[in-house]
Design a protein around this motif. Structure first.
Motif, PDB file in Angstrom:
ATOM      1  N   GLU A 136      -6.802  -2.693   0.206  1.00  0.00           N
ATOM      2  CA  GLU A 136      -6.239  -3.877   0.843  1.00  0.00           C
ATOM      3  C   GLU A 136      -6.884  -5.150   0.325  1.00  0.00           C
ATOM      4  O   GLU A 136      -6.209  -6.174   0.144  1.00  0.00           O
ATOM      5  CB  GLU A 136      -6.427  -3.784   2.352  1.00  0.00           C
ATOM      6  CG  GLU A 136      -5.954  -4.999   3.125  1.00  0.00           C
ATOM      7  CD  GLU A 136      -6.180  -4.853   4.617  1.00  0.00           C
ATOM      8  OE1 GLU A 136      -6.520  -5.867   5.257  1.00  0.00           O
ATOM      9  OE2 GLU A 136      -6.007  -3.734   5.143  1.00  0.00           O
ATOM     10  N   LYS A 183       1.111   4.010  -3.025  1.00  0.00           N
ATOM     11  CA  LYS A 183       0.799   5.408  -2.722  1.00  0.00           C
ATOM     12  C   LYS A 183       1.938   6.335  -3.124  1.00  0.00           C
ATOM     13  O   LYS A 183       1.717   7.470  -3.566  1.00  0.00           O
ATOM     14  CB  LYS A 183       0.497   5.564  -1.233  1.00  0.00           C
ATOM     15  CG  LYS A 183      -0.889   5.062  -0.838  1.00  0.00           C
ATOM     16  CD  LYS A 183      -1.147   5.273   0.649  1.00  0.00           C
ATOM     17  CE  LYS A 183      -2.536   4.778   1.030  1.00  0.00           C
ATOM     18  NZ  LYS A 183      -2.798   4.938   2.495  1.00  0.00           N
ATOM     19  N   LYS A 201       0.837  -1.203   0.000  1.00  0.00           N
ATOM     20  CA  LYS A 201       0.000   0.000   0.000  1.00  0.00           C
ATOM     21  C   LYS A 201       0.872   1.253   0.000  1.00  0.00           C
ATOM     22  O   LYS A 201       0.603   2.216  -0.731  1.00  0.00           O
ATOM     23  CB  LYS A 201      -0.926  -0.016   1.217  1.00  0.00           C
ATOM     24  CG  LYS A 201      -2.051  -1.051   1.118  1.00  0.00           C
ATOM     25  CD  LYS A 201      -2.878  -1.117   2.394  1.00  0.00           C
ATOM     26  CE  LYS A 201      -3.654   0.152   2.630  1.00  0.00           C
ATOM     27  NZ  LYS A 201      -4.517   0.053   3.833  1.00  0.00           N
ATOM     28  N   ASP A 228      -3.763   4.409  -5.303  1.00  0.00           N
ATOM     29  CA  ASP A 228      -4.370   3.919  -4.067  1.00  0.00           C
ATOM     30  C   ASP A 228      -5.025   2.567  -4.356  1.00  0.00           C
ATOM     31  O   ASP A 228      -6.075   2.500  -5.001  1.00  0.00           O
ATOM     32  CB  ASP A 228      -5.414   4.918  -3.560  1.00  0.00           C
ATOM     33  CG  ASP A 228      -5.969   4.530  -2.190  1.00  0.00           C
ATOM     34  OD1 ASP A 228      -5.378   3.630  -1.551  1.00  0.00           O
ATOM     35  OD2 ASP A 228      -6.979   5.110  -1.772  1.00  0.00           O
TER      36      ASP A 228
END
Length: 206
Positions: free
Chosen positions: A38, A30, A26, A35
């Motif tokens: 999960e 980013k 993640k 984005d």
């Protein structure tokens, strides 16, 4: 057929590291302005990193390497599941050869002391799981036949190549409510593999 060798996956099977892996991915995504939820990353933990990353970005190798950097910086939070080391040591006492086959880079694996005979990382093969190449490499290193080998993993990506090679495929659950059509057997913890080996040997002798 007598069991002469075991192949273990690493992340999520021997090492309790899935949550750290997810956080690392993640953060890496980013950093490149993407984005990724999960719930999209979790099912792919254990895939070769480039294969995972290229589903979401056009520069998958860059993102994978950044993910590995995040992972290494926080690696102290990753621990072997409680019964892993005793089980590996017991297998050695039993004369059963062991190997780790992982989609993890060798630079990460080298940070851990794993009492197995052989380790095959994604850096050692041209094709990672679910291709059979890394498993065949480990089987050849152990000097055994596929049907003499048990493969233990926590996702289907670990079990699919085992089935293709006619190894015995075992899903380790670690308390999760999961199952797989590619698993010949399921166990809760790594230590349960010892009882499974005894069961298979008893059935073989009947």
């Amino acid at each position: 057929m007598k069991i002469r060798g075991l192949i273990f996956d690493f992340d999520g099977t021997l090492l309790d590291s899935v949550e750290l892996r997810i956080d690392s991915w993640k953060n890496a995504f980013k950093a490149y302005g993407v984005d990724v939820p999960e719930d999209l990353i979790r099912p792919m933990i254990g895939f070769p990193g480039v294969d995972l990353a290229k589903k979401f970005v056009r520069n998958p190798l860059d993102v994978e390497m950044l993910q590995e950097d995040y992972f290494l910086k926080n690696i102290e939070s990753a621990r072997f599941f409680q019964d892993v080391i005793p089980t590996l040591n017991k297998l050695k006492e039993m004369g059963i050869k062991t190997a780790v086959v992982t989609s993890t880079r060798r630079i990460v694996i080298q940070r851990f002391s794993i009492p197995v005979d052989h380790i095959v990382t994604i850096d050692d093969v041209s094709k990672g799981k679910p291709d059979t190449e890394p498993y065949l490499k480990a089987i050849n290193m152990m000097g055994i036949r596929p049907e003499e080998c048990i493969v233990v993993g926590d996702i289907e990506n670990d079990l699919i190549p085992a089935r293709r090679l006619k190894c015995i495929s075992v899903l380790v659950k670690h308390g999760r409510n999961i199952s797989s059509a590619f698993a010949d057997y399921e166990i809760e913890n790594i230590g349960d593999i010892l009882d499974l080996i005894k069961k298979l040997e008893v059935n073989e002798n009947r």
